[in-house]
Write an enzyme that holds these catalytic residues in place. Structure first.
Site, PDB file in Angstrom:
ATOM      1  N   CYS A  93      44.901  33.133  31.016  1.00  0.00           N
ATOM      2  CA  CYS A  93      44.633  31.813  31.589  1.00  0.00           C
ATOM      3  C   CYS A  93      45.917  31.080  31.953  1.00  0.00           C
ATOM      4  O   CYS A  93      45.953  30.311  32.912  1.00  0.00           O
ATOM      5  CB  CYS A  93      43.815  30.975  30.604  1.00  0.00           C
ATOM      6  SG  CYS A  93      42.143  31.590  30.342  1.00  0.00           S
ATOM      7  N   CYS A 109      38.737  46.633  42.456  1.00  0.00           N
ATOM      8  CA  CYS A 109      39.090  45.326  41.903  1.00  0.00           C
ATOM      9  C   CYS A 109      40.582  45.343  41.580  1.00  0.00           C
ATOM     10  O   CYS A 109      41.282  46.303  41.907  1.00  0.00           O
ATOM     11  CB  CYS A 109      38.249  44.971  40.681  1.00  0.00           C
ATOM     12  SG  CYS A 109      38.667  45.884  39.183  1.00  0.00           S
TER      13      CYS A 109
END
Length: 343
Positions: free
Chosen positions: A185, A313
């Site tokens: 994050c 991905c």
């Protein structure tokens, strides 16, 4: 075990639910839960479990409160900056529910203390933010035969599952190995409300599991997307008897970029599907069709003609999930392609 008049008054709205009642509330009071991580996920998990009447809760976190935490870690305020997250959380949670037995562990879960920490609790909730801790929690729970609820968040997407519950899949059966360069994050960002949504759902799963009502996410992976409020539940394969067997059983057909380029140049019959989010696809892509993982389902089953399907991905995590979802549903050859492998 019984409840006093104050407890009955506190939980009366919950006790009124036929699925919980007095018996269910007593189960919650008798339960013990270890919450690993008092961050974005841990804060809403702890608030709702303490409010729900869980009798004993341990809070594990070796970090201190930083100003960058405040947009999503809702237990903390500016006055808490620099203080221990676990100890600060326990002080505030005790004010919310004086009946709860709360214990702070200002430390990191490592190999030397994992077994001693986890064996003292019935249920483990993993709100950690790195793969090494998640694997350690998984392997320790497998050793102790304890279930654990796992949640993760990334940008606008969150995932939840219950692992090692009554012979169900464990974490390694979903993620046999961690990507070397997995983002976090701090590097990629996260919407402040997302951990609140995912953490609340994790607490909800804990209450359901303890009281024994509803359908829980054992053997299932819930993927939630905050951009469009969509969600999908994927069924996971049952875990093998031992962690080592799970590792050995996974064989993903990862494609080398050179081979992919050769196939393209030779006009091979390919269908490239990028399973990232639309905004990621717009930022960078190598072509193909963008079908985000949480939307993958009926569109793929209608594909006919192409002999090779390539799932793509960034690091391989989402394409591996997509592979597990599709491999028994379609007849075409399926390959995985990682964008990180391209120069």
């Amino acid at each position: 075990m019984s409840m006093n008049s104050n407890e009955l008054k506190t939980y009366e709205r919950q006790i009124a639910l036929s699925e919980i009642g007095i018996d269910g509330q007593l189960k919650l009071k008798a339960a013990s839960i270890l919450v690993i991580g008092a961050g974005g996920l841990g804060c809403p998990v702890l608030l709702y479990l303490v409010a729900a009447g869980i009798g004993k809760i341990g809070v594990v976190d070796d970090d201190t409160v930083d100003v960058s935490n405040l947009h999503r870690q809702i237990l903390f305020h500016t006055a808490d900056l620099g203080n221990s997250k676990s100890e600060t959380a326990v002080k505030k949670l005790q004010l919310l529910n004086p009946n709860a037995v709360l214990k702070a562990y200002h430390l990191r879960v490592i190999q030397n203390n994992a077994k001693e920490l986890l064996e003292a609790y019935d249920l483990i909730i993993d709100g950690s933010d790195n793969f090494s801790t998640r694997y350690l929690i998984n392997d320790t729970c497998m050793l102790l035969n304890k279930p654990f609820i796992s949640g993760s968040i990334f940008k606008f997407e969150g995932q939840i599952s219950i692992f090692n519950y009554q012979g169900g899949p464990d974490y390694r059966s979903l993620y046999p190995e961690a990507p070397v360069d997995a983002p976090n994050c701090g590097e990629s960002g996260v919407l402040g409300t997302l951990p609140g949504t995912i953490g609340t759902l994790m607490a909800n799963e804990a209450i359901k599991l303890i009281c024994g009502f509803g359908d829980i996410l054992s053997g299932k992976l819930l993927i939630y997307n905050a951009l469009d409020n969509s969600s999908v539940i994927l069924n996971l394969a049952k875990a093998a008897a031992k962690t080592e067997q799970v590792k050995a059983s996974e064989d993903y057909p990862v494609l080398d970029p050179k081979v992919f380029n050769e196939w393209k140049n030779n006009n091979e019959d390919l269908y490239l599907i990028d399973v990232r989010e639309a905004y990621e696809f717009e930022e960078y892509n190598i072509g193909g069709t963008n079908i985000p993982l949480h939307n993958l389902g009926s569109p793929i089953e209608t594909i006919t003609g192409q002999t090779k399907i390539i799932l793509c991905c960034t690091s391989g995590l989402r394409s591996k999930i997509a592979y597990r979802l599709l491999k028994d549903k379609i007849s075409q050859e399926i390959y995985l392609l990682n964008l990180n492998d391209f120069d």
